[in-house]
Scaffold this motif. Structure first.
Motif, PDB file in Angstrom:
ATOM      1  N   VAL A  60       0.861  -1.177   0.000  1.00 37.64           N
ATOM      2  CA  VAL A  60       0.000   0.000   0.000  1.00 37.64           C
ATOM      3  C   VAL A  60       0.899   1.230   0.000  1.00 37.64           C
ATOM      4  O   VAL A  60       2.035   1.190   0.478  1.00 37.64           O
ATOM      5  N   ARG A  67      -2.875   0.888  -4.113  1.00 31.46           N
ATOM      6  CA  ARG A  67      -2.521  -0.470  -3.698  1.00 31.46           C
ATOM      7  C   ARG A  67      -1.695  -1.061  -4.836  1.00 31.46           C
ATOM      8  O   ARG A  67      -1.986  -0.818  -6.008  1.00 31.46           O
ATOM      9  N   TYR A  77      -7.003   3.110  -2.517  1.00 28.95           N
ATOM     10  CA  TYR A  77      -6.445   3.318  -1.183  1.00 28.95           C
ATOM     11  C   TYR A  77      -6.318   4.827  -1.002  1.00 28.95           C
ATOM     12  O   TYR A  77      -5.280   5.419  -1.225  1.00 28.95           O
ATOM     13  N   VAL A 113      -7.349  -4.674   2.655  1.00 25.75           N
ATOM     14  CA  VAL A 113      -6.900  -4.082   1.393  1.00 25.75           C
ATOM     15  C   VAL A 113      -6.568  -5.106   0.312  1.00 25.75           C
ATOM     16  O   VAL A 113      -6.537  -4.762  -0.867  1.00 25.75           O
TER      17      VAL A 113
END
Length: 167
Positions: A60, A67, A77, A113
């Motif tokens: 990230v 990402r 993100y 994520v």
């Protein structure tokens, strides 16, 4: 951009949940923080590749708000990191997920994520940047974490599987 990348030999074994932290000490340029498999090849020299720029790592990025997985990765993100922030990186190898926090906050847009391949392999902490300074904490030698992982299942990475040796 050219990157320096570090990974460590302490791993989160399959079936475990672990957590580590990176505190941002100096402004970062193009950070890519996350995890990698044993096939990942770290590089101490500046190259054009960082964590997530291959098929065996995930990262990230709180500078470019991305990402990274297999070079480009999925979008989404929307978080900007600042000097002094503590970035928490968690791997859930029971459910096959990677999670991230900023200053202990796992709520969206942080939190879950990435989904990992099944079954998830052992993962190692890995991070890269083209400039800046971070301080890592794996919880080795009883060092306290600044924040808790996403749940009580998550232990400091050093507790999940031995001590670290930088590569």
């Amino acid at each position: 951009r050219r990157f320096s990348t570090a990974s460590f030999r302490v791993s989160c074994p399959p079936g475990r949940c672990a957590y580590y932290e990176l505190k941002i000490i100096e402004k970062l340029d193009a950070p890519q923080f996350g995890f990698a498999t044993a096939e990942f090849e770290p590089c101490t020299e500046h190259t054009g590749n960082g964590v997530g720029d291959d098929a065996v790592s995930w990262g990230v990025d709180g500078d470019r708000c991305k990402r990274w997985m297999n070079v480009s990765g999925p979008p989404g993100y929307d978080v900007t990191w600042q000097v002094g922030d503590v970035i928490g990186l968690a791997c859930d190898l029971q459910r096959g997920q990677l999670l991230v926090s900023v200053n202990g906050d796992f709520s969206p847009p942080n939190g879950h994520v990435f989904d990992l391949p099944s079954p998830p392999p052992a993962l190692f902490p890995a991070f890269s940047a083209s400039r800046g300074k971070v301080e890592y904490n794996f919880g080795a030698d009883g060092r306290a974490m600044a924040h808790a992982g996403p749940s009580a299942e998550f232990v400091p990475l050093a507790t999940a599987h031995g001590q670290h040796t930088p590569q």
